[in-house]
Structure formats: structure tokens, C-alpha cells
Design an enzyme around this catalytic site. Structure first.
Site, PDB file in Angstrom:
ATOM      1  CE  LYS A   1      -4.604   0.806   1.787  1.00 36.61           C
ATOM      2  NZ  LYS A   1      -5.405   0.261   0.691  1.00 36.61           N
TER       3      LYS A   1
ATOM      4  CD  GLU B   1      -5.691  -4.510  -6.307  1.00 33.98           C
ATOM      5  OE1 GLU B   1      -6.548  -4.204  -5.459  1.00 33.98           O
ATOM      6  OE2 GLU B   1      -4.490  -4.601  -6.035  1.00 33.98           O
TER       7      GLU B   1
HETATM    8  C1  PLP Z   1      -6.406  -0.675   0.352  1.00 30.20           C
HETATM    9  C2  PLP Z   1      -6.575  -1.374  -0.945  1.00 30.20           C
HETATM   10  C3  PLP Z   1      -7.521  -2.415  -1.114  1.00 30.20           C
HETATM   11  C4  PLP Z   1      -8.516  -2.804  -0.069  1.00 30.20           C
HETATM   12  O1  PLP Z   1      -7.940  -3.348   1.073  1.00 30.20           O
HETATM   13  P1  PLP Z   1      -8.742  -3.405   2.440  1.00 30.20           P
HETATM   14  O2  PLP Z   1      -7.742  -3.918   3.414  1.00 30.20           O
HETATM   15  O3  PLP Z   1      -9.859  -4.374   2.263  1.00 30.20           O
HETATM   16  O4  PLP Z   1      -9.241  -2.040   2.728  1.00 30.20           O
HETATM   17  C5  PLP Z   1      -7.541  -3.049  -2.347  1.00 30.20           C
HETATM   18  N1  PLP Z   1      -6.721  -2.704  -3.350  1.00 30.20           N
HETATM   19  C6  PLP Z   1      -5.820  -1.714  -3.224  1.00 30.20           C
HETATM   20  C7  PLP Z   1      -4.947  -1.372  -4.380  1.00 30.20           C
HETATM   21  C8  PLP Z   1      -5.716  -1.021  -2.024  1.00 30.20           C
HETATM   22  O5  PLP Z   1      -4.816  -0.032  -1.908  1.00 30.20           O
END
Ligand code: PLP
Length: 341
Positions: free
Chosen positions: A184, A220
Site C-alpha cells: 500500500k 483488481e
Molecule cells: C487498500 C486497498 C484495497 C482494499 O484493502 P482493504 O484492506 O480491504 O481495505 C484493495 N486494493 C488496493 C490497491 C488497495 O490499496
């Protein structure tokens, strides 16, 4: 504790300053004690590592009020783990053991007046982040870092019910093979901005990114993982090293198997087979699940049988069960709910 006078159910998703943030600094090879602050600005050298080379990672979770009046967060231990993994990948020093949970607990408790009441649909969004703070001009990691947590109350994700969205297959990639797609990091978002702005301009809600290596498999969207439901009610989620491991998705897979008795599968999902699924949803902290009604691949429309009016039946069951667990209406697995007050 008296709640702030905020129209909770009409809040949007924007920044609204609260009373406290959390701050800790890393200097001379160690993190300081850290603590709460009422200062919501950051002053940095113009050459700070984060400004020049985007050395920053973050997390996102929410604090909310349960059925029985407690302020809680959902599985923050997994945010802690993921932040450590993100930090390690960008050569950012990890936090001392226990610091993350202590900081989240402190800053949420201090901002209890901003945690929306049960039933409002609103939550207190909690954003922990770490960035390189000293001057860096040659390409190398910073020597000094700041860990902060800001909190901001946000409104219900779905105002007036969860309407299925339309997404398009993007011609841009969000991550490189063996790159940073699985952490992240702000840099993954910076490069998605052009794709999302053009998607919106063309009438789509989100981008579906393909695997950057072969561009044949579903990865995703910019900020949420995929769940698909097969026609025989199996729950399928794509497997890839460049997908960000969503805590919501991992929790939903557990709920599908253990609470709903559904078969679950994490495997490669080819774009070519998406037309055969019965339902599709996007999962992340903000919405839990956003139902997808339609995917557009360069003019070819893939319309899910669940349609454009409501969530598919299995998606709805997953949504209701996980939100029930989060809100304290359904018994949670051991350790999932972290009680703050
Ligand atoms: C934060 C995020 C998610 C979702 O993650 P959660 O932990 O469920 O909030 C999905 N994809 C990306 C690219 C993210 O940055």
C-alpha cells in the site's frame, strides 16, 4: 463523552479535521516515544524524501460504534502487518512491536467525539502513514521518517442502497510484474489518477486492471479486490503477486467458507471467463462490497445476471454477514474486533 454536532448520515468522503492526530519521528536509527498532537500540519524540508522520491506507505481502516455502544476497529493487526510489509519494500524502518495498535487505539480514543453513532452508516476513517522526512537528493532511502495517523469522519458509502456499478477494462496497468502492486504505497495511486479521471470522463465508475505480465488475467481495481460468484455459488477471487492483499477480501473469503458454507477458491481468473460468472463485487474497507453490474472491455459488454438494480444474492449474503460481524450483530471470529472504548 458528548458527540460533535455533525450531520453523520449526510457526510461525504472528504477530509474533516478532528481534535487529534498521532505523530512519531524516526531519527538516529530509532523511533521516538510518539504521542498525540493537535497540530494537523506537517512542515518539511523542500528536499524531503517523500516529496522527491515518493517514499511513503499508508494504511486505511475505520473506527465505528457497534450495536452495544462500543467503539471498535476491525482486524487492525492485519493493517499493522501490511504496513510493515509495505515499509520493508520501500526501505522504510518498521515500527517497534505493538506501536501501531497502541497508536491507533490512542488516537481513536482521543477522537471518540468524532466516531459516528451506531446506525448512522458513517465511520471514523483512520489513515496511518509513514514518510521519509529529511532532505534526500541522491537516490537513496531517507534517514529520518515520520509516522502519523490522521482521523476523519466519513459518511455512509452507499447513500440509499448499494447500486451496481459499471467498470471498464483499463489500457493502463496499475502495477509492474514483480513491482509494488502488493504493497500500500502512495506511488500506486499517483499513477492510477490519470486512468480513473479518464474512466470517469467516459462514464465508468472504476478501472479493471489486468495482470501486467500477460494482460489476460483479472487483477483488481485502483483500490479494491475482486470477488466473483460462479453459477453454482462458488466464491472465486483472483490470485496474483501484484494484487494488494485486501483485509476485507480475506475476511469475506473466511465468512463465505465458515459462516455460509460456500466453496471458496483463490486462483488465476482469465478475462475470457468473466462472462461465465453469476455475480461480481469489489471489496475494500470503505464499501465492504460494491456490486458490479457490468464490465466493458473495449466495447464488448459483460453483463452479470444479477443486473444493474441490486446486489446479487450471494454477494448480498456475504455483505450482510460481514457487516453483521463488524457491527456486533453476529458473533465475530476470535480477535477480529478490537475494542477501544
Ligand atoms: C487498500 C486497498 C484495497 C482494499 O484493502 P482493504 O484492506 O480491504 O481495505 C484493495 N486494493 C488496493 C490497491 C488497495 O490499496
Amino acid at each position: 463523552m458528548e458527540k460533535k454536532n455533525i450531520d453523520w448520515s449526510n457526510l461525504g468522503f472528504g477530509y474533516l479535521q478532528t481534535d487529534y492526530s498521532y505523530v512519531s519521528n524516526y531519527r538516529d536509527g530509532a523511533w521516538d516515544e510518539g504521542g498525540l498532537t493537535e497540530d494537523h500540519t506537517v512542515t518539511l524540508n523542500e528536499c524531503a524524501g517523500v516529496l522527491q522520491y515518493a517514499q511513503t506507505v499508508f494504511e486505511g481502516l475505520k473506527a465505528y460504534t457497534t450495536d452495544d455502544g462500543h467503539i471498535v476497529t476491525f482486524r487492525p493487526d492485519l493493517n499493522d502487518e501490511r504496513l510493515a510489509a509495505s515499509a520493508a519494500r520501500l526501505e522504510i524502518p518498521v515500527l517497534p512491536k505493538g506501536r501501531f495498535l497502541e497508536a491507533v487505539t490512542k488516537v481513536v480514543a482521543a477522537n471518540a467525539a468524532y466516531v459516528p453513532p451506531y446506525g448512522s452508516g458513517a465511520t471514523l476513517y483512520v489513515r496511518p502513514y509513514i514518510f521519509g522526512s529529511n532532505a534526500v537528493i541522491g537516490v537513496k532511502p531517507a534517514d529520518e521518517y515520520q509516522f502519523r495517523i490522521l482521523c476523519t469522519p466519513v459518511g455512509p458509502y452507499f447513500k440509499g442502497g448499494a447500486k451496481p456499478i459499471t467498470i471498464r477494462v483499463s489500457d493502463f496497468d496499475r502495477a509492474a510484474p514483480h513491482g509494488t502492486g502488493n504493497i500500500k504505497a502512495g506511488l500506486n495511486y499517483a499513477m492510477s489518477l490519470h486512468a480513473i479521471v479518464t474512466a470517469h470522463r467516459e462514464g465508468y465508475d472504476e478501472n479493471l486492471y489486468l495482470d501486467p505480465g500477460t494482460r489476460t488475467k483479472v487483477e483488481e481495481t485502483g483500490g479494491a479486490n475482486f470477488l466473483f460468484i460462479t453459477k453454482d455459488n462458488k466464491v472465486v477471487t483472483p490470485k496474483s503477486d501484484s494484487i494488494l492483499p485486501s483485509i476485507t477480501r480475506r475476511s469475506l473469503m473466511h465468512v463465505a467458507q465458515e459462516y455460509l458454507g460456500l466453496q471458496v477458491e483463490q486462483r488465476e481468473v482469465y478475462l475470457d471467463e468473466v462472462k461465465d460468472f453469476a455475480e461480481c463485487g469489489l471489496c475494500g474497507t470503505a464499501a465492504v462490497i460494491s456490486p458490479v453490474g457490468k464490465i466493458v472491455d473495449h466495447g464488448r459488454e459483460i453483463c452479470f445476471p444479477s443486473g444493474m438494480d441490486e446486489m446479487g444474492p450471494v454477494t448480498k449474503k456475504l455483505y450482510d454477514t460481514l457487516t453483521g460481524i463488524q457491527m456486533g450483530r453476529i458473533e465475530a471470529p476470535e480477535g477480529w474486533i478490537h475494542v477501544i472504548a
